[in-house]
Write a protein that holds these residues in place. Structure first.
Motif, short mmCIF file in Angstrom:
data_model
loop_
_atom_site.label_atom_id
_atom_site.label_comp_id
_atom_site.label_asym_id
_atom_site.label_seq_id
_atom_site.Cartn_x
_atom_site.Cartn_y
_atom_site.Cartn_z
N VAL A 165 -64.48 42.69 -24.72
CA VAL A 165 -63.29 42.03 -24.19
C VAL A 165 -63.70 40.94 -23.20
CG1 VAL A 165 -61.23 42.39 -22.76
CG2 VAL A 165 -61.85 44.05 -24.52
N ASN A 196 -61.72 40.03 -30.11
CA ASN A 196 -60.96 40.72 -29.06
C ASN A 196 -61.20 40.16 -27.67
OD1 ASN A 196 -59.76 42.71 -30.78
ND2 ASN A 196 -61.76 43.72 -30.89
N SER A 221 -55.62 36.81 -27.64
CA SER A 221 -56.27 37.58 -26.58
C SER A 221 -56.80 36.73 -25.43
CB SER A 221 -57.42 38.40 -27.17
OG SER A 221 -58.37 37.55 -27.80
#
Length: 948
Positions: A165, A196, A221
């Motif tokens: 992330v 992501n 994202s």
């Protein structure tokens, strides 16, 4: 139930609940699993594989990790966190952990397969590559390796960390080339596989590609993106507008070009947009107005141009706006006053015009206002007085005009720390009431403000670091109170100062330290003033100082620049001069009366510029100058140096300018001991010496810097000297090299030396023989002066190869033959002087030759054609470029002897043939007799044609 019994019941219940929760917490903690033994062992092995090097900004977290008997819970170690249910190590934060050493795939760190969070930022992994075993940590959602001195190609295996992330591989701490590269895999691969990502920072990672269109893969994202200093090129793709969740976008310091896509207006969540230092070539898109939540907009040095749109006033959330060093023009829109949350506004180095709008005073939160070098005119608006929170105000280098009372201007701005009003058309009245002025100034710039006295408000400025009062009209002495408050930079150059208060020659400083002390271009008299012991730049040129250089000069061990030029200083140069300060870059002592020999103790490898010209120095050129391996500029001209040509200077790899003119240098300039020298030399002046022999053809063959110049990148010879680093500075000042040079028939002063100035000046010596054709290989020479020698033979036709030639002076030699016709191809030629030689035949016609007057050809009695009054005969007089032209002396002698034989008889002919007449008499006879013979021949031809 009574009140007391109710209260008792409630208290009992509350106590019971507290006891129950305490019991549960104790039970839970007592059953909390310890870390796994194998993971504890892996952590300890990881620690042992590295060293701990402590420094002030780090904390050795892993130093507390210990192996001891019994159960040791590694989950309690500093920087380690575990899953509360499983006991597996899931988080490792060793940022700024003082770690040092190399890392490879065998490291036990990569066996901690349950890690979700890994931060090794701000450590030193000694430029090792990121191990490919990083793929083992497949559960990672957070990876930070920034500022940790990894290098090389980022491994392809990083693409297997699909749960990431946040990824930070940036390096910003120090300038220099990128250490990490993202090319195999590419940025396109990364956008494809790591879909992501919410945060991506690859600052100063070498990517060297366009931004790929599949950036859109992260549209659902990505909130943080930094690709600063990545060598990105090409256009920004329109798909950027799909990143609607983006909050922070930094694409600064790249090579991005063309337009900013209009889709940038779709970034509705954007708070920070930094596109500074790129190569855009367009206006700002109107859609920029739609960035409703933007806090920081930095477009400085980005290449954007055009009028600044009035809609920029719609960005009501802006707190910092920087548009410096672009090419915006036109009037500044008054709507800028709508940015009522703005704290910093930088518009410097643009082409705005007209007045600064009074609405600028509406931006009450403003703390920094920099509108320097913007071409604003008119009066400074009084509304600036409303900006009571200003700490930095820079209005310098504009065209603001009028008379202004400094007191009225500053009375409301009591938080000012930086004030610069320099280089406008202002007349400042500086008398102020001290108590109403800020006492926190550390920078005051009042250069060229028509000030006639030292401003009184400076008396209480005990924090002052920099004061610039240069280019004013201040007379008299420097007061003692002023000298006592200056700490770092003091510039009072270009005034009418005569000395110091009470004739005290020492310039004091509270700390004994000064970066720059510039007293140049005044009327200072007496001995050299004594600077603070730790002065870096000491400039007192263009004064009337007398006496010798005192011995205290050898104690200034921090000096980077010493300029004592254009004074009346005398005596011997101190022996320490070439070695007293290891960081000395600039040594400028020209235009004084120094005598004796040049010190032989040059051991300073930092020196880049040495100018000892126009003195009375004698002796030889010290061989120790060969130790100055950084030397770019050496001027020893106009002295009394007695030596041979210093061919050993050819070993200096950076020497670009060598001036040795007007000395007593002598002898032959022969072959150097080394195969070739002077690799970067592009200006050489050996004029007015006593050199003899042939011109140095071998030297000409070595001067490679004169064969090619990159004219597309104009630059100037400048030395970088340290400064305080205050006010938009990178910590260095530029010191321009300067010289005077014979060019185009005049002694010309060059305040700056451009990279396209290429010159060979060997005039005023005793060189003989022919001009070597090897000189024609130096195609970039602009100024070639071989005049006032004894050169013989022909003018080489190969000189047309020197296509940049602007000035060619071959006058006052013994050159003979014809002027090569192909010299008309030198279309840049502005000055051509071949006067006072033995040249014959027609003067070439066409192109630049139509601009040269008689003086270019005087003293060549055999020349004919324009601009001379002597006309040439028919076309058969034109030279054949391929035929061998006989030596002018023998040919000329033969011509006049034959002429006399045909002209006279008897005793006169016999006497004349037996004489060896001087060249002048030969020329006189040739003009008189040959001229009469040609006239008689033309008359016979006309009579014959009439009879026919």
């Amino acid at each position: 139930m009574g009140l007391s019994s109710c209260f008792f019941t409630f208290t009992h219940l509350l106590l019971s609940l507290l006891l129950f929760h305490s019991a549960v917490a104790y039970f839970a903690s007592s059953n909390k699993p310890l870390c796994h033994e194998d993971e504890r062992s892996m952590l300890l092995q990881f620690k042992e594989s590295l060293m701990i090097n402590e420094y002030p900004s780090c904390r050795p977290k892993s130093a507390s990790w210990k192996s001891s008997e019994g159960d040791v819970d590694c989950c309690s170690w500093d920087g380690v966190e575990c899953n509360e249910k499983t006991g597996h190590v899931t988080k490792l934060d060793l940022s700024k952990g003082c770690l040092s050493g190399t890392m490879n795939s065998s490291n036990t760190l990569f066996h901690l397969v349950h890690l979700k969070w890994l931060n090794l930022a701000y450590n030193d992994f000694n430029f090792s590559e990121i191990p490919s075993a990083i793929k083992n940590l497949s559960e990672l959602s957070y990876l930070n390796l920034s500022e940790s001195y990894f290098s090389g190609q980022i491994p392809f295996e990083i693409l297997e960390l699909s749960k990431l992330v946040s990824l930070d591989l940036s390096k910003y701490r120090y300038f220099g080339p990128p250490q990490l590269e993202l090319q195999k895999p590419s940025l396109e691969n990364l956008f494809e596989k790591l879909g992501n990502l919410k945060s991506l920072d690859l600052g100063n990672v070498k990517i060297a590609s366009p931004i790929p269109h599949n950036l859109v893969n992260l549209s659902n994202s990505l909130t943080f993106l930094s690709l600063s200093q990545c060598l990105l090129r090409g256009k920004i793709p329109s798909s950027l507008g799909n990143l609607t969740k983006l909050v922070h976008l930094d694409l600064s310091i790249n090579e991005l070009s063309d337009k900013l896509p209009a889709t940038v207006g779709n970034l509705n969540s954007l708070e920070v947009l930094d596109l500074s230092s790129n190569n855009f070539s367009s206006k700002l898109p109107s859609s920029i107005r739609d960035l409703n939540f933007i806090d920081v907009l930095d477009l400085s040095s980005s290449g954007f141009s055009g009028e600044l749109p009035a809609t920029i006033g719609n960005l009501s959330s802006l707190k910092r706006l920087s548009l410096s060093r672009c090419t915006f023009w036109g009037k500044l829109p008054p709507s800028l006053g709508n940015l009522t949350q703005l704290r910093s506004l930088a518009l410097s180095f643009n082409n705005f015009a007209g007045e600064l709008p009074a609405s600028i005073g509406n931006i009450e939160p403003l703390e920094v206002l920099d509108i320097s070098s913007c071409n604003f005119s008119g009066q400074i608006p009084l509304s600036i007085g409303n900006l009571t929170r200003l700490s930095q105000l820079d209005l310098s280098d504009n065209n603001f005009s009028g008379t202004m009372e400094l007191h009225m201007f500053l009375s409301k701005l009591k938080d000012l720390e930086v004030l610069d009003l320099s280089s406008n058309k202002l007349s400042l009245l500086t008398k102020t009431t001290i108590n109403t002025i800020s006492k926190k100034f550390w920078y005051v710039g009042l250069r060229s403000c028509n000030i006639t006295e030292f401003p009184g408000f400076l008396k209480n400025q005990q924090l002052l670091q920099t004061l610039d009062l240069s280019f004013n009209k201040i007379k008299g002495e420097v007061p003692r109170w002023l000298l006592n408050i200056i700490v770092v930079n003091f510039n009072v150059s270009f005034n009418f100062l005569t000395g110091f208060d009470d004739q005290y020659p020492i310039v004091p400083s509270r700390s004994g330290y000064a970066f720059t002390l510039d007293l140049s271009s005044n009327n200072l008299q007496g001995s050299l003033p004594v600077p603070p012991i730790r002065t870096v730049n000491f400039v007192v040129s263009n004064n009337s100082l007398t006496g010798e250089i005192p011995t205290w000069i050898c104690k200034l061990e921090n000096l980077a620049a010493l300029d004592l030029s254009y004074n009346n200083l005398s005596g011997n140069l101190p022996p320490c001069l070439g070695s007293f300060s290891p960081g000395l870059f600039i040594l400028q002592l020209s235009k004084n009366k120094f005598s004796g020999s040049i010190p032989r103790t040059f051991f300073n490898g930092s020196l880049k510029m040495i100018d000892l010209s126009y003195n009375l120095l004698q002796g030889r050129i010290p061989r120790s100058l060969a130790n100055c391996t950084m030397l770019e500029f050496l001027n020893l001209g106009n002295n009394q140096i007695n030596d041979i040509f210093p061919s050993w200077l050819g070993s200096l790899p950076n020497l670009q300018v060598l001036i040795l003119r007007a000395n007593n240098l002598h002898g032959i300039i022969g072959k150097a001991k080394r195969a070739c020298g002077f690799p970067k030399l592009r200006i050489i002046d050996l004029s007015n010496n006593k050199f003899v022999g042939k011109l140095p053809s071998n030297l000409f063959q070595c001067l490679n810097a004169m064969k090619f110049v990159n004219k597309s990148e104009l630059s100037y010879m400048q030395g970088l000297v340290p400064n305080s680093g205050f006010i938009c500075s990178d910590g260095f000042d530029l010191y321009d090299y300067a010289l005077t040079l014979s060019n185009k028939g005049l002694m010309m002063a060059y305040g700056k030396i451009s990279n396209i100035l290429v010159a060979i000046i060997l005039s005023g010596n005793k060189f003989d023989g022919e001009i070597p054709t090897s000189i024609a290989n130096l195609r970039e020479v602009k100024n070639l002066n071989l005049s006032h020698n004894s050169l013989q033979g022909h003018i080489p036709s190969q000189l047309t190869n020197i296509t940049s030639l602007e000035s060619l002076d071959l006058s006052n030699n013994k050159l003979s033959g014809h002027i090569p016709q192909n010299l008309i191809e030198l279309t840049s030629l502005e000055v051509f002087n071949i006067s006072h030689n033995n040249l014959t035949g027609p003067i070439p016609q066409g192109n630049q030759f139509t601009t040269f007057d008689n003086s270019s050809f005087d003293g060549n009695l055999g020349l004919c054609g324009k601009p001379l009054s002597r006309k040439c005969e028919n076309d058969d007089s034109k030279p054949n470029e391929n035929e061998d032209v006989p030596d002018s002396k023998s040919s000329f002698a033969l011509d006049w002897k034959i002429a006399l034989i045909g002209y006279s008889s008897g005793l006169i002919v016999g006497v004349i043939l037996g004489l060896n007449l001087s060249t002048g008499i030969q020329e006189w006879f040739a003009e008189k007799i040959l001229g009469r013979r040609s006239k008689r021949r033309r008359r016979k031809q006309r009579r014959r044609s009439r009879m026919e």
